[in-house]
Design an enzyme around this catalytic site. Structure first.
Site, mmCIF file in Angstrom:
data_model
loop_
_atom_site.group_PDB
_atom_site.id
_atom_site.type_symbol
_atom_site.label_atom_id
_atom_site.label_comp_id
_atom_site.label_asym_id
_atom_site.label_seq_id
_atom_site.Cartn_x
_atom_site.Cartn_y
_atom_site.Cartn_z
ATOM 1 N N ARG A 68 -6.447 8.892 -10.493
ATOM 2 C CA ARG A 68 -6.915 9.394 -9.185
ATOM 3 C C ARG A 68 -6.001 9.902 -8.151
ATOM 4 O O ARG A 68 -5.100 9.188 -8.086
ATOM 5 C CB ARG A 68 -7.795 8.213 -8.938
ATOM 6 C CG ARG A 68 -8.770 8.520 -7.312
ATOM 7 C CD ARG A 68 -7.822 8.022 -6.087
ATOM 8 N NE ARG A 68 -8.465 8.120 -4.737
ATOM 9 C CZ ARG A 68 -8.160 7.968 -3.879
ATOM 10 N NH1 ARG A 68 -6.760 7.397 -3.556
ATOM 11 N NH2 ARG A 68 -8.564 7.827 -2.724
ATOM 12 N N THR B 289 -1.917 3.877 4.088
ATOM 13 C CA THR B 289 -1.116 4.863 3.867
ATOM 14 C C THR B 289 -0.123 5.235 5.276
ATOM 15 O O THR B 289 -0.639 4.789 6.362
ATOM 16 C CB THR B 289 -1.737 6.278 3.808
ATOM 17 O OG1 THR B 289 -2.376 6.355 2.551
ATOM 18 C CG2 THR B 289 -0.801 7.482 3.851
ATOM 19 N N THR C 45 1.908 7.062 0.129
ATOM 20 C CA THR C 45 0.912 5.887 -0.128
ATOM 21 C C THR C 45 0.737 5.499 -1.965
ATOM 22 O O THR C 45 1.234 6.274 -2.730
ATOM 23 C CB THR C 45 -0.459 6.541 0.062
ATOM 24 O OG1 THR C 45 -1.242 5.115 0.294
ATOM 25 C CG2 THR C 45 -0.957 7.357 -0.642
ATOM 26 N N THR D 52 -5.523 8.586 7.255
ATOM 27 C CA THR D 52 -5.639 7.155 6.221
ATOM 28 C C THR D 52 -6.807 6.820 6.146
ATOM 29 O O THR D 52 -7.702 7.114 6.923
ATOM 30 C CB THR D 52 -4.501 6.089 7.076
ATOM 31 O OG1 THR D 52 -4.707 4.897 6.283
ATOM 32 C CG2 THR D 52 -5.154 5.692 8.660
ATOM 33 N N SER E 226 0.857 -1.142 0.207
ATOM 34 C CA SER E 226 0.067 -0.087 0.075
ATOM 35 C C SER E 226 0.878 1.268 0.064
ATOM 36 O O SER E 226 0.278 2.654 0.082
ATOM 37 C CB SER E 226 -0.983 -0.081 1.247
ATOM 38 O OG SER E 226 -0.167 -0.173 2.350
#
Ligand code: SD4
Length: 343
Positions: A231, A203, A221, A254, A84
């Site tokens: 995005r 994140t 992240t 997060t 991630s």
């Protein structure tokens, strides 16, 4: 009757009394204020422990909070098993690993990269944006071009494990961010025991207070797994994913970035601390705003805030249970705390 000599005498006396008062106050006030816990570093999720350890090397050697947060988040950025953040991050729906990161220092300087591809340490590119350009944010191809000009190496970030997970996802290609995996498994086992590819978010946001009492923060992240190409979430947005005010404190977030951006979450947390809220209460209030605006949406998403004030006091709050954060100071280096939550 008014007597000038008496007046001068009286005012001289009150000035002297004031001086004594100030002097005695000087002895009283500092001990009445809670001592500052510094240096200290905090970061999101269990993987924050390893990141904090790297940051602690800088902080414990009297280093700057800014260097500490940059070097701290290098750890998950370079960790291929962490899907991630950084290298090995899960890709977008087109199979591209696009990274978001930002950094902010004690003077309010900040830098960010958005949807950056091919660079293992986006946080360091964000720092270069802050230090070498008059800008705050660089996005996409422009960010990559800048990174290459600054000497960063172009690398393939899509590891075989993440490619496999993406191909699996493509079979159904449902764009449904699964945000509460840690929530569902929370009671069964320690979340870090899950296979890496079961995390499709998480994140790292980190805040450090150095020995000089200066605050800095970093947030990095790969964003939501299988997102639309292009995005960008909250993580590289100053005020949303991260905010630092050296007079007050810092906050990071997060979870589902869209909801954090809509509420300018981290800035809100810092402003609430300015009004006197404790770090945990400030995080809770920011979470409550999200829940209040969209109660139905909030039931099925995760957002967590983590904050620290100028005294080194810290706290967190999340919508769903399962949000953890790591703390490292002179007393304890590997502390993991389960954040409180609404549900
Ligand atoms: C994002 N906030 O891109 C990030 C993802 C995340 O825990 O933090 N997930 O929206």
């Amino acid at each position: 009757m008014f007597n000038r000599r008496k007046f001068i005498k009286a005012s001289a006396l009150s000035t002297a009394l004031l001086a004594i008062d100030k002097k005695s106050m000087a002895n009283v006030v500092p001990s009445a204020v809670a001592p500052t816990n510094k240096p200290i570093v905090i970061s999101t999720w269990d993987f924050g422990v390893a990141a904090n350890a790297a940051a602690w090397k800088v902080l414990s050697a009297n280093g700057k909070a800014l260097d500490a947060v940059e070097q701290g988040v290098w750890v998950p950025e370079a960790d291929e098993s962490n899907q991630s953040v950084g290298y090995g991050g899960l890709p977008d729906r087109d199979g591209k690993v696009t990274l978001d990161a930002c950094i902010m220092d004690e003077a309010g300087n900040c830098g960010a990269v958005l949807a950056l591809e091919y660079i293992v340490h986006p946080i360091s590119v964000a720092r270069k944006v802050m230090e070498k350009t008059p800008h705050v944010m660089l996005a996409g191809d422009g960010a990559l071009q800048f990174a290459l000009e600054q000497g960063f190496k172009k690398e393939n970030l899509l590891t075989p494990a993440s490619e496999k997970a993406w191909k699996e996802w493509l079979k159904q290609a449902k764009y449904e961010p699964v945000m509460n995996i840690e929530n569902k498994l929370y009671d069964k086992a320690s979340p870090q025991k899950l296979p890496g590819n079961q995390y499709n978010h998480d994140t790292i946001g980190m805040i450090a207070l150095d020995a000089k009492g200066n605050l800095s923060g970093a947030c990095t992240t790969s964003g939501m797994a299988y997102k639309l190409h292009g995005r960008v979430g909250d993580s590289p947005i100053i005020g949303a994913g991260l905010y630092i005010d050296n007079e007050i404190g810092g906050a990071t977030s997060t979870g589902v970035g869209e909801e954090v951006v809509r509420n300018v979450g981290s800035f809100l947390v810092v402003e609430l601390m300015r009004q006197g809220y404790s770090p945990e209460d400030a995080c809770k209030e920011a979470v409550m705003r999200i829940i209040k605006k969209k109660p139905e949406t909030a039931k099925n998403i995760q957002v967590g805030f983590l904050a620290m004030n100028k005294k080194g006091e810290y706290g967190a709050y999340a919508i769903q249970k399962g949000f953890t954060y790591a703390v490292c100071d002179a007393k304890k280096q590997d502390l993991v705390i389960k954040g409180k939550s609404y549900y």
